[in-house]
Scaffold this motif. Structure first.
Motif: not given
Ligand SMILES: [Zn+2]
Ligand SMILES: [Zn+2]
Length: 789
Positions: A397, A400, A402, A425, A428
């Motif tokens: 992501c 964030c 991720r 994601c 987020c």
């Molecule tokens: Zn994210």
């Protein structure tokens, strides 16, 4: 013979077999380089000796051939062949070029492997570049990630600036290089502080000066600061017990990063990180005086400027061990950027403990693995900045950071071009997702071979039967890579080692004694050796070169010797088969003449010895035993003494006894020799008159068993005594200027009573072999032979 084997499917693994035990061989998949030299022939011969022996011992042998397609060598070749750099063309186009080269190289190597008579099961062939294979590499990545064995992090790694990729510690070679040690003056209040370094180009990334705590020269300045010349950054002066005060001036500069020590110190003292070198090996500074210079140019430039400012007080020539890229020999740099790692450092004790329980041939190879595992400072960096390799199955992501992995059933994936497996994601909800552009280290493909052969991820009966592999045969040179990576992967994924026995072969040296290498001009292609001598002599060289694990010289004379042996064996077989045109009647031991009993006893002894040698992977001893027996015991001793019994006018009973013994012996030595010389033994076996119970190919026949009942110590002694007398009489005849075929009137033998008994019982064989009309035997203290013509 090769056509015969293929047509009759002599070698395949039988997946429907339920009675026979399985024997799986995890052969190392080579890089398809197109070359197959005699060193490769040695490797493959070892695999094949083991495979053929086990097959005859009644095992259902699993003997695949794979190709470890990905990796630097092919990319480098593609760049050379097409005169481009990898980033000059779209990735898909570059991959196509690599695949094309790979296919071409595979077909060349495959031809040579077949020609050498390797009994590979081609049904089990695999290529790590095929989606069906790299899908499994990606699956193993996902499972290892989910069990916490993998992590992504920013940690310094070894980096090849030419190949522009991270490389693992196992891929760093060490070479002696000449360099210059510069004594450079740093500013320290009003005083001067000298620091010696071979790499002044790292000055812009200098973050500290270190001295040894017990070094009185620097006591007054510890804790103060120094100014770096030319670049003027101010750095702390610290003390550390790892500083070698005898090197240079005793003060050392820490740069991020010059070497592994710098990495340790930067971490230990929480020093700042200044990027010194870019990924393509240039100075990473904005300073217009040096921006974009390659490291060597920058070193020269900085040394010149320092000299101009009189900041270099002294220079010394220096020889040092430099880490270089295994593929292109460019000195490696240490660079920090996000990479994927496997947590291998934590596994060292487990590796050593498990390695201790495995069978290693030779035993000392285990130490290599242990030493290597214990020497590793960093985790295994498994990501590479290449193109032709298994894509890392990960998206990120952008908002964030991720990490997003696909589902197992979505594999294979190529995040460099495929859209992400999910739209948003999960953390987020951002829809700004991006695929990983990096790829996996090629050892990530090849370090799960044994599990893949066994059918993983299926966990059925076959998996249990074929995993761990029974045999892991490979060269001494890949213990620290293949054997090590296989072990850590398997311990992490299955909790146990992936193999039971490791068979380690040594390296082949050229005729000049040096390691065989193209650039040395001592490189012999396996095809050249086979053009001159054929496959079986080359295989004999591989078997006879030395004990397992020792380095083996390549010698043409060995092939010559091997070929002569084959001629001898062929001639013996022709003689036996001419005089034994049908299957001889089976006979009990007590129905045979002394020499026949003696021969069959000696064959049993040979079976016992050879079997032990094969069990211990002592191929040189196995071959020597069979060659010695065939050449001397069978041809020189026995055949010469029984020829007359095979003549048309011979006594029928004596003839049958000889035929039975010869037939049994010929078939047995062919079987014992079949793993090493598969072609000639099959050619002979095909001409042998066969009963319905005998296998259609020698390679499908059963390995002979040693029937101890046939071996009688006193028969052996008597047979030996008789043959000795025959040999001495022949020599006497030759010494008297008589040809062996010349008839003589009388032969007189004077000897001890014990020997006399044996000779009396075998008068005819003596008379007929020596072509004597009359035999006079008499007792005497000293052994003596007389001949009268
Ligand atoms: Zn994210
Ligand atoms: Zn390189």
């Amino acid at each position: 013979m090769q056509e015969f084997w293929e047509k009759n499917k002599v070698y395949g693994f039988d997946a429907n077999e339920t009675d026979k035990p399985s024997y799986s061989i995890d052969t190392p998949p080579p890089y398809p380089s197109g070359d197959f030299h005699v060193g490769n022939a040695l490797n493959w011969s070892y695999f094949d000796f083991a495979a053929r022996y086990r097959r005859m011992k009644g095992f259902n042998v699993h003997f695949p051939q794979g190709w470890d397609c990905h990796g630097l060598p092919t990319e480098v070749r593609a760049e050379k062949t097409h005169k481009i750099r990898k980033n000059d063309v779209p990735p898909a186009e570059f991959v196509r070029m690599c695949r094309e080269l790979t296919e071409e190289y595979i077909s060349r190597m495959k031809q040579t492997i077949v020609r050498l008579g390797i009994s590979t099961d081609w049904k089990l062939e695999y290529r790590t570049m095929d989606p069906s294979y790299y899908k499994l590499t990606q699956l193993s990545f996902i499972r290892l990630y989910n069990t916490g064995h993998l992590y992504r992090g920013e940690h310094p790694v070894n980096w090849c600036p030419r190949c522009e990729t991270a490389i693992a510690e196992a891929e760093v070679e060490h070479q002696e290089r000449h360099s210059v040690l510069y004594y450079i003056e740093f500013g320290q209040d009003d005083r001067k502080l000298e620091v010696a370094s071979t790499r002044p180009e790292l000055l812009p990334a200098c973050v500290a000066i270190l001295v040894h705590p017990d070094d009185p020269r620097f006591k007054p300045i510890v804790g103060k600061k120094a100014t770096v010349p030319l670049f003027n950054q101010v750095v702390p002066i610290l003390e550390d017990p790892d500083v070698d005060s005898s090197f240079g001036t005793g003060a050392v500069m820490v740069c991020t990063f010059g070497d592994k020590m710098d990495v340790k110190w930067q971490n230990k003292y929480k020093l700042p990180l200044i990027r010194a070198i870019t990924e393509n090996g240039r100075l990473a500074v904005e300073d217009p005086r040096f921006k974009g210079l390659r490291t060597e140019e920058a070193r020269k430039r900085i040394a010149e400027l320092l000299t101009g400012q009189e900041k270099i007080t002294k220079t010394e020539p220096q020889t040092q061990s430099v880490g270089v890229c295994w593929r292109c020999k460019t000195p490696v740099e240490i660079i920090s950027r996000p990479q994927w790692f496997m947590k291998t450092r934590d596994m060292t004790e487990d590796v050593v403990e498990k390695a201790a329980k495995l069978r290693w041939v030779p035993e000392y190879a285990r130490t290599r693995l242990n030493d290597w595992a214990r020497s590793l400072d960093w985790d295994w960096v498994i990501s590479r900045q290449r193109i032709f390799a298994t894509p890392i199955p990960v998206w990120y992501c952008k908002d964030c950071a991720r990490i997003i992995l696909p589902d197992e059933n979505q594999l294979p994936v190529d995040p460099r071009q495929d859209s992400p497996p999910i739209k948003k994601c999960p953390k987020c909800s951002s829809s700004s997702l991006t695929g990983d552009n990096d790829v996996l280290d090629t050892w990530m493909d090849s370090s799960i071979t044994s599990a893949i052969h066994a059918g993983w991820p299926r966990q059925d009966d076959w998996f249990t039967k074929l995993f761990p592999a029974s045999l892991q045969p490979n060269g001494l040179d890949i213990i620290r890579t293949w054997d090590y990576y296989l072990l850590v992967r398997s311990l992490a994924m299955f909790g146990k080692p992936p193999y039971e026995t490791l068979l380690i072969n040594g390296m082949v040296r050229g005729t000049d004694g040096r390691m065989m290498h193209k650039s040395y001009g001592n490189f012999v292609e396996a095809d050249e050796a086979m053009n001159r001598y054929g496959a079986d002599p080359l295989r004999q060289w591989a078997a006879s070169g030395g004990s397992t694990g020792s380095d083996i010289p390549f010698r043409w004379t060995e092939l010559d010797h091997g070929k002569k042996f084959l001629t001898k064996l062929w001639n013996i077989a022709r003689f036996v088969l001419t005089s034994t045109p049908v299957i001889p009647e089976s006979r009990e031991m007590d129905e045979l003449l002394l020499l026949d009993k003696w021969l069959l006893g000696a064959v049993q002894d040979l079976v016992k010895q050879t079997t032990e040698h094969f069990e211990n992977f002592e191929f040189n001893l196995a071959l020597e035993a069979v060659r010695d027996f065939t050449w001397h015991t069978l041809a020189d001793d026995y055949l010469e003494a029984v020829k007359y019994r095979l003549a048309p006018e011979a006594n029928i009973d004596d003839k049958k006894s000889a035929q039975f013994s010869l037939y049994e012996t010929l078939v047995t030595i062919c079987k014992l020799l079949a793993p090493i010389c598969p072609h000639i033994t099959e050619a002979i076996y095909q001409q042998v008159p066969k009963s319905n119970t005998m296998a259609q190919s020698i390679h499908k026949s059963e390995w002979p068993t040693a029937e101890t009942s046939r071996f009688d110590e006193s028969i052996a002694k008597q047979g030996r005594a008789l043959l000795e007398v025959i040999a001495l009489s022949r020599r006497k005849k030759a010494d008297s200027g008589l040809s062996l075929k010349t008839p003589i009137r009388a032969l007189e033998i004077y000897t001890n009573p014990e020997q006399l008994t044996v000779l009396r019982e075998n008068e005819e064989v003596i008379l007929r072999t020596l072509k004597a009309e009359k035999l006079i035997l008499a007792e005497a203290r000293d052994f003596r032979i007389e001949i009268s013509t």
